[in-house]
Enzyme design. Structure first.
Site, PDB file in Angstrom:
ATOM      1  CG  ASP A   1      -2.156   0.867   1.063  1.00 42.31           C
ATOM      2  OD1 ASP A   1      -2.252   1.595   0.055  1.00 42.31           O
ATOM      3  OD2 ASP A   1      -3.032   0.820   1.947  1.00 42.31           O
TER       4      ASP A   1
ATOM      5  CB  ALA B   1       2.235   5.739   3.612  1.00 41.73           C
TER       6      ALA B   1
ATOM      7  CE  LYS C   1      -2.214   2.704   4.633  1.00 42.10           C
ATOM      8  NZ  LYS C   1      -2.292   3.266   3.274  1.00 42.10           N
TER       9      LYS C   1
ATOM     10  CD  GLU D   1      -5.725   2.248   3.797  1.00 40.27           C
ATOM     11  OE1 GLU D   1      -5.277   3.015   4.668  1.00 40.27           O
ATOM     12  OE2 GLU D   1      -5.905   2.592   2.619  1.00 40.27           O
TER      13      GLU D   1
HETATM   14  O1  DER Z   1      -5.407   6.329   2.056  1.00 40.25           O
HETATM   15  C1  DER Z   1      -4.278   6.014   2.330  1.00 40.25           C
HETATM   16  O2  DER Z   1      -3.994   5.687   3.448  1.00 40.25           O
HETATM   17  C2  DER Z   1      -3.170   5.936   1.333  1.00 40.25           C
HETATM   18  O3  DER Z   1      -1.993   6.003   1.973  1.00 40.25           O
HETATM   19  C3  DER Z   1      -3.238   6.848   0.216  1.00 40.25           C
HETATM   20  O4  DER Z   1      -3.691   8.091   0.645  1.00 40.25           O
HETATM   21  C4  DER Z   1      -1.934   7.006  -0.546  1.00 40.25           C
HETATM   22  O5  DER Z   1      -2.339   7.346  -1.810  1.00 40.25           O
HETATM   23  P1  DER Z   1      -1.399   7.787  -3.009  1.00 40.25           P
HETATM   24  O6  DER Z   1      -0.580   6.625  -3.350  1.00 40.25           O
HETATM   25  O7  DER Z   1      -2.383   8.152  -4.086  1.00 40.25           O
HETATM   26  O8  DER Z   1      -0.625   8.951  -2.530  1.00 40.25           O
END
Ligand code: DER
Length: 227
Positions: A81, A83, A94, A103
Site C-alpha cells: 500500500d 502512505a 495513512k 488497511e
Molecule cells: O489512504 C491512504 O492511506 C493511502 O496512503 C493513500 O492516501 C496514498 O495514496 P497515493 O498513493 O495516491 O498517494
C-alpha cells in the site's frame, strides 16, 4: 515509467507464486495492482488477493486478479500500500482515502507490509503535512472530539468532496482530522488514540511497516524496519 510505476513494479517482483496479497488503495497501490496483474498474465504467477477497499477490489477484478472476500481471510502473506507520510523510524500516516479499518487489519495481519512512496512523503515527524485521520463511531464524534481536545488536539470532521456534508468511511463511520502539533510523538499519540473509546481506527501505523520502497528520480531506495 514514472517513480510510482517503478516502485510498483519493484514491489510486484517481490510477489511469489501461491501468495495471498493484500491490495492497498490510492494512486500508487493502483500501479501495483496493474503490475501484479501483468505478472500474473505474462508469467503465469498464481496469486489470490484481498482488498483494502471496494475501489481497489474492482480494479483487481477488472484486471482479472482472483479476489477473496475479507471474511474468508485469516492470513495474508504480503500487503502492499501507499502512505501519506513516512517518518525516519518508518512510522506511517495513512487515511486520506478513509479506509482505515481494512488497511490497519491488513497491515497487522500480514507477514510483510511493503509501503510504496515517492520521496515527497518522507517527513521528520508524523502529522507534519497532514492532520491525523481518526475514524469515529458516528454517535460518538462529539465526545471523542472533546477527549482529543483534552489531549492537545484541534480539528474537525472531514467534509465530503462536494463540501455539503461529511465523508463516511466504508465501515460507515465519520472521520475527524485532528492536528496535535510537534509536542506529542507518534508512539505516545498512537497509544493515546488506541485507548479512547468511540475511536474505531486512526491513521498512525506504528511499528507495522516491514519495508518502505521510495521512488526518487528514477531510482528505488529501500528502507527496512529495524525490529
Ligand atoms: O489512504 C491512504 O492511506 C493511502 O496512503 C493513500 O492516501 C496514498 O495514496 P497515493 O498513493 O495516491 O498517494
Amino acid at each position: 515509467m514514472n517513480d510510482k510505476q517503478l516502485i510498483a513494479k519493484h514491489a510486484a517482483d517481490q510477489v511469489a507464486d501461491g501468495m495471498l496479497v493484500g491490495l492497498g488503495t490510492g494512486s500508487t497501490a493502483n500501479y501495483f495492482i496493474e503490475e501484479l496483474a501483468h505478472r500474473s498474465r505474462e508469467q503465469c504467477l498464481k496469486v489470490s488477493t484481498v482488498s483494502s477497499s471496494i475501489v481497489s477490489a474492482s480494479k483487481a477484478q477488472q484486471l482479472g486478479l482472483p479476489i477473496m472476500g475479507f471474511e474468508q481471510v485469516s492470513h495474508v502473506d504480503l500487503y502492499v500500500d501507499g502512505a501519506d507520510e513516512v517518518s525516519p523510524e518508518l512510522t506511517l500516516l495513512k487515511g486520506q482515502g478513509a479506509d482505515l479499518v481494512r488497511e490497519k487489519l491488513l497491515a497487522t495481519a500480514c507477514d510483510r507490509f511493503l509501503v510504496l512512496i515517492e520521496s515527497n512523503k518522507l517527513v521528520q515527524r508524523i502529522g507534519q503535512r497532514f492532520p491525523i485521520p481518526i475514524e469515529v463511531m458516528p454517535f460518538a464524534w462529539q465526545l471523542v472530539k472533546k477527549l482529543l481536545e483534552a489531549n492537545g488536539g484541534h480539528g474537525d470532521l472531514r467534509q465530503n468532496a462536494s463540501k455539503n456534508g461529511f465523508i463516511i468511511s466504508s465501515a460507515g463511520n465519520l472521520i475527524l482530522d485532528m492536528n496535535f502539533g510537534a509536542h506529542i510523538d507518534a508512539k505516545t499519540l498512537n497509544e493515546t488514540l488506541n485507548g479512547i473509546p468511540g475511536i474505531v481506527e486512526h491513521g498512525i501505523f506504528y511499528g507495522l511497516a516491514t519495508t518502505v520502497l521510495i521512488g526518487v528520480n528514477g531510482e528505488v531506495e529501500e528502507r527496512q524496519a529495524s525490529l
